[in-house]
Write a protein that holds these residues in place. Structure first.
Motif, short mmCIF file in Angstrom:
data_model
loop_
_atom_site.label_atom_id
_atom_site.label_comp_id
_atom_site.label_asym_id
_atom_site.label_seq_id
_atom_site.Cartn_x
_atom_site.Cartn_y
_atom_site.Cartn_z
N TRP A 212 0.81 -1.15 -0.09
CA TRP A 212 -0.03 -0.17 0.00
C TRP A 212 0.94 1.28 -0.03
CZ3 TRP A 212 -0.80 4.37 2.74
CH2 TRP A 212 -2.21 5.04 2.68
N ASP A 214 1.73 5.16 -0.17
CA ASP A 214 1.44 6.37 0.25
C ASP A 214 1.33 7.39 -1.28
OD1 ASP A 214 0.80 9.19 0.94
OD2 ASP A 214 1.98 9.14 2.74
N ALA A 217 3.02 11.01 -0.73
CA ALA A 217 4.34 11.50 -0.18
C ALA A 217 5.23 11.75 -1.34
CB ALA A 217 4.78 10.09 0.36
N ARG A 224 6.91 5.55 -0.35
CA ARG A 224 7.06 4.91 0.69
C ARG A 224 5.64 3.86 0.71
NH1 ARG A 224 5.54 9.34 5.71
NH2 ARG A 224 3.36 9.70 4.78
N SER A 225 5.89 3.12 1.64
CA SER A 225 4.90 1.98 1.55
C SER A 225 4.84 1.06 2.73
CB SER A 225 4.81 0.95 0.52
OG SER A 225 5.69 0.05 0.13
N ALA A 272 -4.36 13.47 2.25
CA ALA A 272 -2.99 13.36 2.54
C ALA A 272 -3.09 13.13 4.37
CB ALA A 272 -2.40 14.90 2.73
N ASN A 275 -3.71 9.51 4.45
CA ASN A 275 -2.82 8.60 4.20
C ASN A 275 -1.62 8.59 5.26
OD1 ASN A 275 -3.92 7.88 1.74
ND2 ASN A 275 -2.32 9.13 0.58
N GLU A 276 -1.53 9.94 5.75
CA GLU A 276 -0.41 10.02 6.89
C GLU A 276 -0.78 9.09 8.15
OE1 GLU A 276 2.37 11.74 6.68
OE2 GLU A 276 2.78 11.35 8.93
N TYR A 278 -2.72 6.68 8.16
CA TYR A 278 -2.60 5.15 7.70
C TYR A 278 -1.33 4.68 7.98
CZ TYR A 278 -3.61 0.85 5.15
OH TYR A 278 -3.93 -0.52 4.96
N PHE A 279 -0.40 5.47 7.45
CA PHE A 279 0.87 5.23 7.51
C PHE A 279 1.73 5.00 8.83
CE2 PHE A 279 4.71 4.30 4.66
CZ PHE A 279 5.89 4.54 5.55
N ARG A 280 1.33 5.73 9.75
CA ARG A 280 1.75 5.80 11.14
C ARG A 280 1.31 4.38 11.69
NH1 ARG A 280 4.56 10.11 12.69
NH2 ARG A 280 4.60 11.78 11.32
#
Lengths: 444, 247
Positions: A212, A214, A217, A224-225, A272, A275-276, A278-280
């Protein structure tokens, strides 16, 4: 009956005559003498693949199962049976389809016509690779049994053939034994595109893998994923304590999207932020293994009814291409950077490793496929046309089941099996008889 | 596990019959499917058996051939625990007003055939000492309306038959359920404009019938509870007013 139809992306919308036979035996009379006709399943192709040029033949009424052999796992069903019905009937008995796409609201006929792939394509191939036989109705009323041994040419053209070789009435597909409805998931963090590709390539032994990305980014964080690897959990691995039921929690009706959201909902900032977060969240869980139920693992968006309405009433396009494995590392950063700069993507940017394709017009080949949603808005078509040129120049191709807008030139550059496909259509007298909006647009 | 139970569904190729059979099969019952269309029955039987793994047998019956009912019942591999009749024929009201043969077919398909068949099973269930009888009737039987009174009159007769049967046999170990589904989205109503809040899909009807007959032991059900209110109002209208309505 005259109706307006669209695909799941709600773009484009087109008028068509719709006929709805209730059984396989009813189809020949209802399609006799028609031109410009195409079969439609559950309407989950994103663009215009399942809208007939003149007539659309809904095969959703062909929804009876026929036979199952638990010794071999072969299941024979009519073409309008959905994946959801199959999972509901067979997972409690310890069987799961050999290949599943990202939604279970698709029909067996649709999955064959699009030769859909799942998170295990690198290892197990596409849905078509697990079809033993299919029953094909030609527009002139001829019913043919097709397999790798019988009418093999037509069989290979029908897998991934977008309904343009005949009406799939029934098929025999492979179910695999599973001990549980749970997936043992491992999450890896990739800080760059190159990292993502490298982790996917290194995980070819994993049954399931997907990244998945981002999609927003930029700079050093471009591409990044989170890379998710998965294995069917065994009974022993469930351990008992933390898992209530062996075949996963019962379906809960998730929240739906009751009306078209205003176009502003998905502006650059809301996506954004999503996504941020989700990524964290994902990164915090990285490294450790955890058990995930089959529903959120394979069909995360099925939990949100009518999620396609989130892009507003103009609809959206899902852009999905595949690049040859050797070209991904140098092309993906450029494409991702363009997408990030445009800033109009996307909850989901999914990168997967694909293996070899099965059918004459199957989408997959050895390489990497990226898929993301983009809201339909002014400038999008020109933007994607630029992306198409990069993809085509690198020997890539676009996925017909997602496509709503590629040009004939892009298509012809990407699908070398096209000449043979056209030849088969000519010899079986299918040209003009079977045609969708898609086939007319790209000259198929 | 308790002993395997068996349901007989008469009208097994209809949308509602299919849904009823699937609801019972999902609960582990073996299924006997009966109807006129042999190929259609085989298709449904294979579907249900494949989905659920239960045994499904098929049996030919013509609901207008009442003289053959005893032989039909004798021919079943086992006397079922529950029999469900979903047989019905909407017909065409306007045609039935002048075409006596058509009106007769509508009356016999909705009343005479189903009533005689369920009556026959009631006697056999009484002899055995237990059994459940489910008749799918209609809200159309609650008050004759201009738009469908031939059909409605036959359903009224069927409803009265079930009521009387229940009154007679409920003290003797039998259970009789009358189902008045209201509008259902089926092939019979395809193309009609139906109000969404009053319309059930066949699957909901199947589930409701199984629940009413086997777990809740209800006597009379509407699938959508709102119909109880609607029909109470329609029944309560004085005839002097009712005759002026367009219903």
């Amino acid at each position: 009956m005259n109706v307006e139809l669209s695909g799941w992306g709600r773009y484009p919308v087109a008028a068509t005559d719709l006929v709805q036979p209730g059984s396989p035996d009813a189809v020949p009379a209802m399609v006799a003498g028609r031109t410009g006709a195409i079969a439609r399943g559950n309407g989950r192709a994103y663009g215009d693949a399942a809208i007939g040029e003149e007539t659309t033949v809904s095969l959703r009424g062909l929804d009876r199962m026929r036979a199952f052999d638990p010794a071999t796992g072969w299941l024979t069903v009519e073409a309008g049976v959905t994946l959801a019905e199959i999972v509901e009937a067979f997972l409690p008995r310890g069987f799961f389809p050999a290949v599943v796409p990202g939604t279970q609201f698709v029909t067996v006929g649709g999955m064959i016509a699009a030769d859909v792939h799942g998170k295990n394509h690198h290892r197990d191939g596409g849905f078509g690779d697990h079809v033993a036989a299919l029953e094909l109705l030609l527009p002139d009323g001829t019913r043919l049994a097709c397999s790798r041994e019988q009418n093999a040419e037509l069989f290979h053209a029908t897998i991934g053939g977008m309904g343009l070789t005949g009406y799939i009435l029934a098929a025999t597909i492979r179910m695999i034994p599973v001990e549980t409805g749970w997936i043992r998931q491992r999450t890896l963090v990739a800080e760059t595109v190159a990292d993502t590709v490298r982790l996917l390539d290194a995980a070819q032994d994993a049954t399931y893998s997907v990244a998945w990305i981002d999609g927003l980014a930029r700079g050093a964080a471009l591409g990044r994923s989170l890379v998710y690897l998965g294995e069917h959990a065994t009974r022993a691995e469930l351990g008992g304590a933390q898992v209530p039921t062996r075949f996963g929690p019962a379906a809960k009706a998730g929240p739906g999207v009751p009306f078209d959201l205003p176009a502003l909902t998905l502006n650059r900032f809301s996506v954004a932020a999503f996504n941020e977060a989700y990524f964290r969240l994902g990164a915090a869980k990285a490294g450790s293994e955890r058990l995930v139920g089959w529903r959120p693992y394979f069909f995360p968006l099925d939990g949100v009814a009518d999620w396609n309405r989130i892009y507003g009433r103009n609809g959206f396009v899902q852009y999905q291409f595949v690049l040859p494995a050797a070209r991904s590392a140098d092309l993906l950063p450029d494409l991702l950077d363009r997408i990030a700069r445009r800033g109009s993507a996307s909850f989901l940017a999914v990168l997967k490793r694909l293996g070899r394709g099965g059918g004459l017009l199957s989408f997959p080949f050895e390489g990497h496929t990226l898929a993301l949603d983009m809201k339909m808005e002014p400038g999008l078509l020109a933007f994607l046309a630029d992306c198409d040129r990069l993809v085509a120049a690198a020997g890539g191709r676009l996925y017909l089941a997602k496509d709503a807008r590629q040009t004939r030139a892009t298509f012809e550059a990407g699908y070398p099996g096209l000449d043979r496909f056209r030849d088969i259509r000519r010899r079986y007298g299918l040209e003009g008889r079977l045609a969708s909006r898609l086939s007319r647009r790209i000259g198929l | 596990m308790t002993e395997m139970k068996t349901v007989l569904v008469v009208g097994g190729t209809s949308d509602v019959g299919r849904a009823v059979a699937r609801a019972y099969a999902a609960a582990g019952w073996s299924v006997q499917l009966a109807g006129r269309d042999a190929a259609g029955l085989e298709r449904e039987a294979a579907d249900i058996a494949t989905r659920t793994g239960v045994a499904v047998s098929v049996h030919a019956i013509d609901i207008l051939d009442t003289g053959a009912f005893a032989a039909f019942a004798d021919g079943l591999p086992v006397l079922p625990d529950t029999v469900v009749s979903v047989v019905g024929l909407l017909g065409e009201q306007v045609r039935a007003e002048t075409d006596a043969a058509h009106a007769t077919t509508v009356m016999r398909s909705n009343f005479e055939g189903p009533a005689l068949l369920l009556g026959l099973f009631a006697e056999r269930f009484l002899a055995r000492g237990h059994g459940t009888i489910v008749g799918v009737s209609s809200v159309a039987g609650e008050r004759g309306r201009a738009s469908n009174y031939v059909y409605g009159a036959a359903k009224a007769g069927f409803t009265a038959f079930l009521s009387g049967l229940r009154n007679r046999v409920s003290k003797r170990g039998l259970h009789v359920v009358t189902v008045k589904p209201g509008f259902i989205r089926t092939r019979m109503t395809a193309g009609m404009k139906l109000p969404a809040r009053l319309t059930a899909d066949p699957q909901a009807v199947g589930t409701a019938i199984f629940r009413a007959a086997e777990t809740q032991r209800r006597d009379v059900i509407y699938v959508k509870p709102v119909w109880a209110l609607v029909m109470a109002i329609i029944r309560a209208l004085p005839e002097t007013i009712f005759k002026r309505t367009k219903l």
